[in-house]
Design a protein around this motif. Structure first.
Motif, PDB file in Angstrom:
ATOM      1  N   PHE A   1      -5.591  20.733  20.948  1.00  0.00           N
ATOM      2  CA  PHE A   1      -5.322  20.349  19.709  1.00  0.00           C
ATOM      3  C   PHE A   1      -3.808  19.980  19.564  1.00  0.00           C
ATOM      4  CE2 PHE A   1      -9.237  22.769  19.286  1.00  0.00           C
ATOM      5  CZ  PHE A   1      -9.764  22.205  18.308  1.00  0.00           C
ATOM      6  N   ASP A   2      -3.580  19.167  18.705  1.00  0.00           N
ATOM      7  CA  ASP A   2      -2.300  18.951  18.155  1.00  0.00           C
ATOM      8  C   ASP A   2      -1.746  19.931  17.102  1.00  0.00           C
ATOM      9  OD1 ASP A   2       0.323  17.797  17.404  1.00  0.00           O
ATOM     10  OD2 ASP A   2      -0.427  16.081  16.668  1.00  0.00           O
ATOM     11  N   VAL A   3      -0.784  20.906  17.552  1.00  0.00           N
ATOM     12  CA  VAL A   3      -0.673  21.885  16.373  1.00  0.00           C
ATOM     13  C   VAL A   3       0.835  21.688  15.808  1.00  0.00           C
ATOM     14  CG1 VAL A   3      -0.490  24.360  16.227  1.00  0.00           C
ATOM     15  CG2 VAL A   3      -2.052  23.491  17.759  1.00  0.00           C
TER      16      VAL A   3
ATOM     17  N   ALA B   1       0.032  33.169  19.557  1.00  0.00           N
ATOM     18  CA  ALA B   1      -0.846  33.274  20.510  1.00  0.00           C
ATOM     19  C   ALA B   1      -2.216  32.621  20.292  1.00  0.00           C
ATOM     20  CB  ALA B   1      -1.259  34.598  20.895  1.00  0.00           C
ATOM     21  N   TRP B   2      -2.817  32.616  19.070  1.00  0.00           N
ATOM     22  CA  TRP B   2      -3.742  31.882  18.697  1.00  0.00           C
ATOM     23  C   TRP B   2      -3.355  30.218  18.606  1.00  0.00           C
ATOM     24  CZ3 TRP B   2      -5.040  28.490  14.409  1.00  0.00           C
ATOM     25  CH2 TRP B   2      -6.316  28.102  14.341  1.00  0.00           C
ATOM     26  N   ALA B   3      -2.224  30.024  18.238  1.00  0.00           N
ATOM     27  CA  ALA B   3      -1.690  28.341  18.418  1.00  0.00           C
ATOM     28  C   ALA B   3      -1.726  28.092  19.517  1.00  0.00           C
ATOM     29  CB  ALA B   3      -0.415  28.406  17.346  1.00  0.00           C
TER      30      ALA B   3
ATOM     31  N   PHE C   1     -10.755  24.627   6.150  1.00  0.00           N
ATOM     32  CA  PHE C   1     -10.080  25.540   6.569  1.00  0.00           C
ATOM     33  C   PHE C   1     -10.579  26.181   7.742  1.00  0.00           C
ATOM     34  CE2 PHE C   1     -12.370  28.026   3.364  1.00  0.00           C
ATOM     35  CZ  PHE C   1     -12.854  29.105   4.235  1.00  0.00           C
ATOM     36  N   VAL C   2      -9.522  26.837   8.654  1.00  0.00           N
ATOM     37  CA  VAL C   2     -10.239  27.596   9.691  1.00  0.00           C
ATOM     38  C   VAL C   2      -9.041  28.972   9.484  1.00  0.00           C
ATOM     39  CG1 VAL C   2      -9.885  27.879  12.390  1.00  0.00           C
ATOM     40  CG2 VAL C   2     -10.351  25.639  11.191  1.00  0.00           C
ATOM     41  N   GLU C   3      -9.842  30.039   9.256  1.00  0.00           N
ATOM     42  CA  GLU C   3      -9.237  31.217   8.891  1.00  0.00           C
ATOM     43  C   GLU C   3      -9.388  32.201  10.109  1.00  0.00           C
ATOM     44  OE1 GLU C   3      -7.160  34.102   6.137  1.00  0.00           O
ATOM     45  OE2 GLU C   3      -7.662  31.840   6.248  1.00  0.00           O
ATOM     46  N   GLY C   4      -8.592  32.759  10.785  1.00  0.00           N
ATOM     47  CA  GLY C   4      -8.354  33.893  11.506  1.00  0.00           C
ATOM     48  C   GLY C   4      -8.352  33.226  13.193  1.00  0.00           C
ATOM     49  N   HIS C   5      -9.066  34.219  13.735  1.00  0.00           N
ATOM     50  CA  HIS C   5      -9.094  33.963  15.294  1.00  0.00           C
ATOM     51  C   HIS C   5     -10.259  33.262  15.866  1.00  0.00           C
ATOM     52  CE1 HIS C   5      -5.119  36.092  16.065  1.00  0.00           C
ATOM     53  NE2 HIS C   5      -5.674  36.736  14.979  1.00  0.00           N
ATOM     54  N   VAL C   6     -10.449  32.029  15.279  1.00  0.00           N
ATOM     55  CA  VAL C   6     -11.625  31.170  15.438  1.00  0.00           C
ATOM     56  C   VAL C   6     -11.301  30.543  16.715  1.00  0.00           C
ATOM     57  CG1 VAL C   6     -12.963  29.253  14.803  1.00  0.00           C
ATOM     58  CG2 VAL C   6     -12.011  30.954  13.096  1.00  0.00           C
ATOM     59  N   PRO C   7     -12.419  30.774  17.749  1.00  0.00           N
ATOM     60  CA  PRO C   7     -12.266  30.070  19.007  1.00  0.00           C
ATOM     61  C   PRO C   7     -12.207  28.238  19.066  1.00  0.00           C
ATOM     62  CG  PRO C   7     -14.024  31.525  19.197  1.00  0.00           C
ATOM     63  CD  PRO C   7     -13.503  31.399  17.736  1.00  0.00           C
TER      64      PRO C   7
END
Length: 149
Positions: free
Chosen positions: A50-52, A40-42, A87-93
């Motif tokens: 974003f290109d995920v 869901a975050w992705a 790094f981006v950790e967790g549910h970052v907006p």
């Protein structure tokens, strides 16, 4: 050049320059295959332009990656992403990630510890808990990067 050609060119030029800025940022997301909120975050990241790329790994490998990237245990979330050397950790907006990339601080990354209700990927109806996105310095200390109410 006649007037119509000039007007058409003048109206098109801003669109061309906007397209050059619209190149999506690449975000690599490492997650456990059993975690639904990571997907869901992705999706929030995809919806934000974003290109995920998703990489599934077992929990032991995920914790090893977090340690290699310098994610403090106190700032850990359920998934870890990488973008532009951070790094981006967790549910970052998404807006916080954009600010990170735009300001390029001398840091390891940003994190939203835990899984706060209402954060991207953790939508729970109308419930929204206040949470903070933390900036993780190279020495592992954290400061508030952004507060969310």
């Amino acid at each position: 050049m006649d007037r119509r050609t000039f007007v058409a060119a003048a109206l098109t030029l801003p669109l061309l320059s906007t397209a050059a800025w619209a190149t999506p940022l690449r975000l690599t997301v490492h997650r456990s295959p059993t975690c639904g909120c990571c997907g869901a975050w992705a999706q929030h990241m995809l919806d934000s332009g974003f290109d995920v790329t998703m990489i599934e790994m077992d929990q032991d490998d995920l914790w090893t990656l977090k340690a290699q990237l310098g994610v403090p245990e106190t700032a850990a979330g359920c998934h870890t992403a990488e973008i532009n050397g951070y790094f981006v950790e967790g549910h970052v907006p998404a807006s916080d990630i954009m600010r990170l990339v735009e300001t390029a601080p001398d840091a390891l990354g940003i994190a939203v510890p835990g899984m706060p209700a209402g954060s991207p990927g953790m939508e729970m109806g109308g419930r929204v808990d206040a949470f903070e996105t933390l900036l993780v310095a190279r020495d592992g200390t954290t400061t508030v990067f952004q507060s969310h109410a």
